[in-house]
Design a protein around this motif. Structure first.
Motif, PDB file in Angstrom:
ATOM      1  N   SER A  21       4.191   6.217   2.646  1.00 29.96           N
ATOM      2  CA  SER A  21       3.296   7.293   3.105  1.00 29.96           C
ATOM      3  C   SER A  21       3.587   7.587   4.570  1.00 29.96           C
ATOM      4  O   SER A  21       3.504   6.694   5.411  1.00 29.96           O
ATOM      5  CB  SER A  21       1.831   6.881   2.928  1.00 29.96           C
ATOM      6  OG  SER A  21       0.967   7.828   3.511  1.00 29.96           O
ATOM      7  N   ALA A  24       0.225   7.109   7.114  1.00 31.14           N
ATOM      8  CA  ALA A  24      -0.428   5.826   7.381  1.00 31.14           C
ATOM      9  C   ALA A  24       0.362   5.011   8.405  1.00 31.14           C
ATOM     10  O   ALA A  24       1.591   5.101   8.471  1.00 31.14           O
ATOM     11  CB  ALA A  24      -0.568   5.033   6.088  1.00 31.14           C
ATOM     12  N   SER A  27       2.522   1.283   5.229  1.00 30.15           N
ATOM     13  CA  SER A  27       2.374   1.562   3.801  1.00 30.15           C
ATOM     14  C   SER A  27       3.477   0.877   3.008  1.00 30.15           C
ATOM     15  O   SER A  27       4.553   0.584   3.530  1.00 30.15           O
ATOM     16  CB  SER A  27       2.400   3.072   3.523  1.00 30.15           C
ATOM     17  OG  SER A  27       3.665   3.624   3.850  1.00 30.15           O
ATOM     18  N   THR A  40      -1.793   1.232   1.564  1.00 31.53           N
ATOM     19  CA  THR A  40      -1.701   1.839   2.889  1.00 31.53           C
ATOM     20  C   THR A  40      -2.625   1.104   3.857  1.00 31.53           C
ATOM     21  O   THR A  40      -3.690   0.615   3.470  1.00 31.53           O
ATOM     22  CB  THR A  40      -2.078   3.334   2.866  1.00 31.53           C
ATOM     23  OG1 THR A  40      -3.399   3.477   2.342  1.00 31.53           O
ATOM     24  CG2 THR A  40      -1.099   4.127   2.028  1.00 31.53           C
ATOM     25  N   SER A  42      -4.594   1.599   7.484  1.00 25.97           N
ATOM     26  CA  SER A  42      -5.066   2.615   8.426  1.00 25.97           C
ATOM     27  C   SER A  42      -5.800   1.953   9.583  1.00 25.97           C
ATOM     28  O   SER A  42      -6.710   1.140   9.370  1.00 25.97           O
ATOM     29  CB  SER A  42      -6.000   3.604   7.730  1.00 25.97           C
ATOM     30  OG  SER A  42      -5.347   4.233   6.642  1.00 25.97           O
ATOM     31  N   ALA A 136       2.030  -3.728   4.105  1.00 22.98           N
ATOM     32  CA  ALA A 136       1.423  -2.584   4.793  1.00 22.98           C
ATOM     33  C   ALA A 136       0.724  -3.035   6.078  1.00 22.98           C
ATOM     34  O   ALA A 136       0.827  -2.370   7.123  1.00 22.98           O
ATOM     35  CB  ALA A 136       0.435  -1.880   3.865  1.00 22.98           C
ATOM     36  N   CYS A 140       1.627  -1.955   9.923  1.00 20.86           N
ATOM     37  CA  CYS A 140       0.593  -1.381  10.792  1.00 20.86           C
ATOM     38  C   CYS A 140       0.570  -2.107  12.137  1.00 20.86           C
ATOM     39  O   CYS A 140       0.497  -1.480  13.199  1.00 20.86           O
ATOM     40  CB  CYS A 140      -0.768  -1.462  10.103  1.00 20.86           C
ATOM     41  SG  CYS A 140      -2.141  -0.832  11.091  1.00 20.86           S
TER      42      CYS A 140
END
Length: 238
Positions: A21, A24, A27, A40, A42, A136, A140
């Motif tokens: 994605s 995001a 992901s 995902t 966030s 994910a 991040c």
């Protein structure tokens, strides 16, 4: 013989596709055979009200199945106005599993939300979700590190992965698909860290109670499979 022809200790083919994605912060599309889950991560510059001014962050999760992730179309839970007990139980499990390997103080007063959406289900959706959500989450944190917000090696303490094991046709087996899961005498989910720590075990006898010896066999299968999953995670994030 397993319906898939796999050996008792053989997992389905597992793959991770990072950066699935573009929006995001992190992901991963994870596949355990025909079970496919989009995970995902966030980032939000806030924490739940009960954590404000406490110097700690939070990691939480939401889980859902798309209407045609199964053989028959399922009604969206949003259209019924509430989540099922199963959905709530699974997303809490995912959240607990990821928090077990995160230093919330090092994260700071921020929240990372992991959304695990099942695109296609063939058994083991919760274990695939946990294993893919770690990728994910890792990405991040790398996104944050590139912006001098955190250091990944301080926030992320270890790997975490999960696998389903059960007794099917009298044999302990690893990574149950739907045909096995729906006919298993015993079904168990294991969540463990890369260093071998146990995060959670969910085990149920669907027919006759299982013995301590059988549980030991399931545990042995789980440890071996999770070790393989962690190695795949390590290869993926190189």
């Amino acid at each position: 013989m397993r319906p898939s022809g796999r050996k008792t200790d053989q997992m389905r083919d597992v793959s991770f596709e990072r950066g699935f994605s573009k929006h995001a912060e992190g992901s991963c599309l994870v596949k355990f055979g025909d079970t496919h889950v989009l995970c995902t991560a966030s980032l939000e510059e806030r924490v739940p009200p009960w954590l404000r001014n406490g110097g700690k962050g939070w990691v939480t999760a939401e889980y859902g199945m798309l209407p045609r992730s199964t053989g028959d179309r399922m009604r969206r839970e949003a259209s019924s106005g509430k989540q099922s007990g199963r959905t709530q139980e699974i997303q809490r499990l995912i959240g607990r599993s990821l928090r077990a390997v995160v230093d919330l103080e090092a994260l700071g007063e921020r929240q990372i939300s992991l959304d695990c959406d099942v695109i296609q289900a063939d058994g083991g959706t919760r274990t695939a979700s946990i294993t893919g959500a770690w990728i994910a989450l890792h990405d991040c944190l790398k996104w944050m590190e590139e912006r001098n917000m955190v250091r990944t090696d301080r926030v992320l303490k270890d790997h975490v992965a999960a696998i389903s094991c059960g007794i099917f046709a009298g044999q302990p087996v690893s990574d149950l698909d739907y045909l096995e899961d729906s006919a298993a005498d015993t079904d168990a989910n294991f969540v463990m860290t890369g260093s071998g720590g146990i995060v959670e075990i969910q085990g149920t006898a669907e027919a006759d109670p299982f013995s301590e010896e059988e549980f030991g066999q399931l545990m042995g299968l789980a440890k071996s499979s999770i070790s393989d999953l962690v190695n795949l995670q390590k290869e993926c994030i190189k």
